[in-house]
Design a protein around this motif. Sequence first.
Motif, PDB file in Angstrom:
ATOM      1  N   ALA A  94       0.835  -1.206   0.000  1.00 56.01           N
ATOM      2  CA  ALA A  94       0.000   0.000   0.000  1.00 56.01           C
ATOM      3  C   ALA A  94       0.871   1.257   0.000  1.00 56.01           C
ATOM      4  O   ALA A  94       1.935   1.297   0.618  1.00 56.01           O
ATOM      5  N   ILE A  95       0.405   2.284  -0.678  1.00 61.73           N
ATOM      6  CA  ILE A  95       1.045   3.603  -0.659  1.00 61.73           C
ATOM      7  C   ILE A  95       0.519   4.366   0.550  1.00 61.73           C
ATOM      8  O   ILE A  95      -0.690   4.404   0.791  1.00 61.73           O
ATOM      9  N   THR A  96       1.417   4.973   1.309  1.00 62.13           N
ATOM     10  CA  THR A  96       1.002   5.796   2.445  1.00 62.13           C
ATOM     11  C   THR A  96       1.067   7.264   2.058  1.00 62.13           C
ATOM     12  O   THR A  96       2.098   7.759   1.611  1.00 62.13           O
ATOM     13  N   TRP A  97      -0.061   7.946   2.224  1.00 58.09           N
ATOM     14  CA  TRP A  97      -0.186   9.359   1.919  1.00 58.09           C
ATOM     15  C   TRP A  97      -0.257  10.136   3.226  1.00 58.09           C
ATOM     16  O   TRP A  97      -0.963   9.746   4.157  1.00 58.09           O
ATOM     17  N   GLY A  98       0.444  11.269   3.305  1.00 57.76           N
ATOM     18  CA  GLY A  98       0.447  12.063   4.524  1.00 57.76           C
ATOM     19  C   GLY A  98       0.042  13.500   4.269  1.00 57.76           C
ATOM     20  O   GLY A  98       0.281  14.053   3.188  1.00 57.76           O
ATOM     21  N   ALA A  99      -0.574  14.107   5.267  1.00 60.81           N
ATOM     22  CA  ALA A  99      -0.905  15.523   5.190  1.00 60.81           C
ATOM     23  C   ALA A  99       0.367  16.346   5.020  1.00 60.81           C
ATOM     24  O   ALA A  99       1.456  15.921   5.436  1.00 60.81           O
ATOM     25  N   PRO A 100       0.279  17.517   4.406  1.00 58.32           N
ATOM     26  CA  PRO A 100       1.465  18.353   4.242  1.00 58.32           C
ATOM     27  C   PRO A 100       2.163  18.598   5.572  1.00 58.32           C
ATOM     28  O   PRO A 100       1.543  18.936   6.573  1.00 58.32           O
ATOM     29  N   GLY A 101       3.473  18.399   5.573  1.00 54.44           N
ATOM     30  CA  GLY A 101       4.273  18.631   6.757  1.00 54.44           C
ATOM     31  C   GLY A 101       4.367  17.458   7.713  1.00 54.44           C
ATOM     32  O   GLY A 101       5.196  17.470   8.631  1.00 54.44           O
ATOM     33  N   LEU A 102       3.553  16.422   7.500  1.00 58.72           N
ATOM     34  CA  LEU A 102       3.540  15.313   8.443  1.00 58.72           C
ATOM     35  C   LEU A 102       4.879  14.586   8.483  1.00 58.72           C
ATOM     36  O   LEU A 102       5.367  14.220   9.557  1.00 58.72           O
ATOM     37  N   ARG A 103       5.495  14.397   7.336  1.00 56.76           N
ATOM     38  CA  ARG A 103       6.748  13.638   7.280  1.00 56.76           C
ATOM     39  C   ARG A 103       7.876  14.338   8.041  1.00 56.76           C
ATOM     40  O   ARG A 103       8.849  13.696   8.423  1.00 56.76           O
ATOM     41  N   ARG A 104       7.742  15.640   8.273  1.00 59.30           N
ATOM     42  CA  ARG A 104       8.801  16.386   8.958  1.00 59.30           C
ATOM     43  C   ARG A 104       8.655  16.369  10.484  1.00 59.30           C
ATOM     44  O   ARG A 104       9.537  16.865  11.187  1.00 59.30           O
ATOM     45  N   ARG A 105       7.576  15.823  10.979  1.00 63.68           N
ATOM     46  CA  ARG A 105       7.369  15.823  12.422  1.00 63.68           C
ATOM     47  C   ARG A 105       8.270  14.771  13.087  1.00 63.68           C
ATOM     48  O   ARG A 105       8.365  13.632  12.638  1.00 63.68           O
ATOM     49  N   LYS A 106       8.908  15.186  14.156  1.00 66.05           N
ATOM     50  CA  LYS A 106       9.863  14.314  14.845  1.00 66.05           C
ATOM     51  C   LYS A 106       9.219  13.024  15.314  1.00 66.05           C
ATOM     52  O   LYS A 106       9.790  11.933  15.169  1.00 66.05           O
ATOM     53  N   ALA A 107       8.014  13.102  15.855  1.00 69.74           N
ATOM     54  CA  ALA A 107       7.338  11.912  16.370  1.00 69.74           C
ATOM     55  C   ALA A 107       7.063  10.904  15.264  1.00 69.74           C
ATOM     56  O   ALA A 107       7.106   9.686  15.492  1.00 69.74           O
ATOM     57  N   ALA A 109       8.915  10.433  12.503  1.00 65.32           N
ATOM     58  CA  ALA A 109      10.183   9.776  12.191  1.00 65.32           C
ATOM     59  C   ALA A 109      10.558   8.767  13.269  1.00 65.32           C
ATOM     60  O   ALA A 109      10.998   7.649  12.969  1.00 65.32           O
ATOM     61  N   GLU A 110      10.376   9.146  14.525  1.00 60.35           N
ATOM     62  CA  GLU A 110      10.725   8.246  15.621  1.00 60.35           C
ATOM     63  C   GLU A 110       9.844   7.002  15.640  1.00 60.35           C
ATOM     64  O   GLU A 110      10.280   5.934  16.083  1.00 60.35           O
ATOM     65  N   ALA A 111       8.607   7.121  15.157  1.00 59.96           N
ATOM     66  CA  ALA A 111       7.702   5.971  15.111  1.00 59.96           C
ATOM     67  C   ALA A 111       8.003   5.048  13.936  1.00 59.96           C
ATOM     68  O   ALA A 111       7.458   3.944  13.857  1.00 59.96           O
ATOM     69  N   GLY A 112       8.864   5.487  13.023  1.00 63.01           N
ATOM     70  CA  GLY A 112       9.194   4.665  11.864  1.00 63.01           C
ATOM     71  C   GLY A 112       8.135   4.667  10.786  1.00 63.01           C
ATOM     72  O   GLY A 112       8.084   3.767   9.946  1.00 63.01           O
ATOM     73  N   LEU A 113       7.290   5.691  10.790  1.00 62.58           N
ATOM     74  CA  LEU A 113       6.243   5.788   9.775  1.00 62.58           C
ATOM     75  C   LEU A 113       6.842   6.347   8.486  1.00 62.58           C
ATOM     76  O   LEU A 113       7.418   7.434   8.475  1.00 62.58           O
ATOM     77  N   HIS A 114       6.686   5.617   7.407  1.00 64.72           N
ATOM     78  CA  HIS A 114       7.191   6.053   6.111  1.00 64.72           C
ATOM     79  C   HIS A 114       6.057   6.685   5.314  1.00 64.72           C
ATOM     80  O   HIS A 114       5.034   6.035   5.069  1.00 64.72           O
ATOM     81  N   ILE A 115       6.224   7.945   4.928  1.00 61.10           N
ATOM     82  CA  ILE A 115       5.247   8.638   4.091  1.00 61.10           C
ATOM     83  C   ILE A 115       5.715   8.543   2.649  1.00 61.10           C
ATOM     84  O   ILE A 115       6.764   9.072   2.284  1.00 61.10           O
ATOM     85  N   GLY A 116       4.942   7.861   1.827  1.00 57.12           N
ATOM     86  CA  GLY A 116       5.327   7.700   0.434  1.00 57.12           C
ATOM     87  C   GLY A 116       4.983   8.901  -0.428  1.00 57.12           C
ATOM     88  O   GLY A 116       5.739   9.278  -1.318  1.00 57.12           O
ATOM     89  N   ARG A 117       3.820   9.506  -0.178  1.00 59.25           N
ATOM     90  CA  ARG A 117       3.372  10.652  -0.972  1.00 59.25           C
ATOM     91  C   ARG A 117       2.759  11.699  -0.046  1.00 59.25           C
ATOM     92  O   ARG A 117       2.159  11.357   0.981  1.00 59.25           O
ATOM     93  N   ASP A 118       2.891  12.949  -0.436  1.00 65.54           N
ATOM     94  CA  ASP A 118       2.247  14.035   0.295  1.00 65.54           C
ATOM     95  C   ASP A 118       0.906  14.352  -0.358  1.00 65.54           C
ATOM     96  O   ASP A 118       0.809  14.444  -1.590  1.00 65.54           O
ATOM     97  N   LEU A 119      -0.107  14.556   0.456  1.00 62.41           N
ATOM     98  CA  LEU A 119      -1.415  14.940  -0.054  1.00 62.41           C
ATOM     99  C   LEU A 119      -1.375  16.384  -0.537  1.00 62.41           C
ATOM    100  O   LEU A 119      -0.743  17.238   0.081  1.00 62.41           O
ATOM    101  N   ALA A 120      -2.057  16.642  -1.642  1.00 61.99           N
ATOM    102  CA  ALA A 120      -2.080  17.986  -2.209  1.00 61.99           C
ATOM    103  C   ALA A 120      -3.453  18.257  -2.784  1.00 61.99           C
ATOM    104  O   ALA A 120      -4.246  17.344  -3.037  1.00 61.99           O
ATOM    105  N   ASP A 121      -3.748  19.541  -2.987  1.00 62.93           N
ATOM    106  CA  ASP A 121      -5.039  19.917  -3.568  1.00 62.93           C
ATOM    107  C   ASP A 121      -5.238  19.288  -4.937  1.00 62.93           C
ATOM    108  O   ASP A 121      -4.282  19.120  -5.705  1.00 62.93           O
ATOM    109  N   GLY A 122      -6.493  18.954  -5.244  1.00 60.87           N
ATOM    110  CA  GLY A 122      -6.836  18.470  -6.563  1.00 60.87           C
ATOM    111  C   GLY A 122      -7.051  16.978  -6.617  1.00 60.87           C
ATOM    112  O   GLY A 122      -7.461  16.352  -5.638  1.00 60.87           O
ATOM    113  N   THR A 123      -6.773  16.402  -7.759  1.00 65.38           N
ATOM    114  CA  THR A 123      -6.949  14.970  -7.961  1.00 65.38           C
ATOM    115  C   THR A 123      -5.607  14.323  -8.253  1.00 65.38           C
ATOM    116  O   THR A 123      -4.625  14.999  -8.543  1.00 65.38           O
TER     117      THR A 123
END
Length: 244
Positions: A94-107, A109-123
């Motif tokens: 599965a591809i993991t999508w994250g809200a803007p800025g989520l991948r930069r949060r320290k928690a 990264a420490e949890a080992g969550l990999h964000i594959g794509r950033d969510l953005a406006d549109g389709t």
Amino acid sequence: MANVTYQPVDEPKAVAPEVWVVDSGPLRIAGMPIPVRMTVIRLPDGGLLLHSATQFSFELLRMLEALGAIRHLVAPNTVHWTYVREWQSHCPAAITWGAPGLRRRKAVAEAGLHIGRDLADGTTPEWQDVIETVVVHGRGIAEAALFHRPSGTLVLTDLVVNVEPRKLPLPVSVGARLVGAAAPHGRAPVYARAAFKAGGERAAAAAARLVALQPERVIFAHGRWFESNGAAELRRSLDWLLPG
């Protein structure tokens, strides 16, 4: 604390064509129990999108896989991501999508969550034009709302909170009223409203876009969601953020 939740829990419940909710919880915030909800959308290719994943279980995984292959995991804001890591481990394709800025949060990264794509406006091609994304930016917070065009379903997370006082312990129900998040006229809690309101004209314009979508129903993570008359209910709940 079973009365806090929306039974049955931890199983998909159909709410519209190709759309299900999974009620779960209670989630405890500062020791206070509140209900929590995941939304599941089946895309035209048969794959599933899990929005704001709730607690993982192999039984829930089995029930979801009976509906389709899990292909997208969506962490839609800067809070609703904590359960995604375990779903990642059991849905490696599965591809993991994250809200803007989520991948930069320290928690994160420490949890080992990999964000594959950033969510953005549109389709996005991966969602085959059946889902439109509207990102609402605040101060230190962002939430990506998904609109499922075929069913007229808008999926939020914390932009609207509508918990029912009758289902909560007395201290929690009093708190919900004090922060303005109590049904039947729930809004985002006052502290979240302040953060989103700080987004200024950009946030207000995004809220206006959400209402302009004229959703038939509005699903969100906490409390009684709007099963009908969605556009009017949404306009009322977002009156604090809308322009003018």
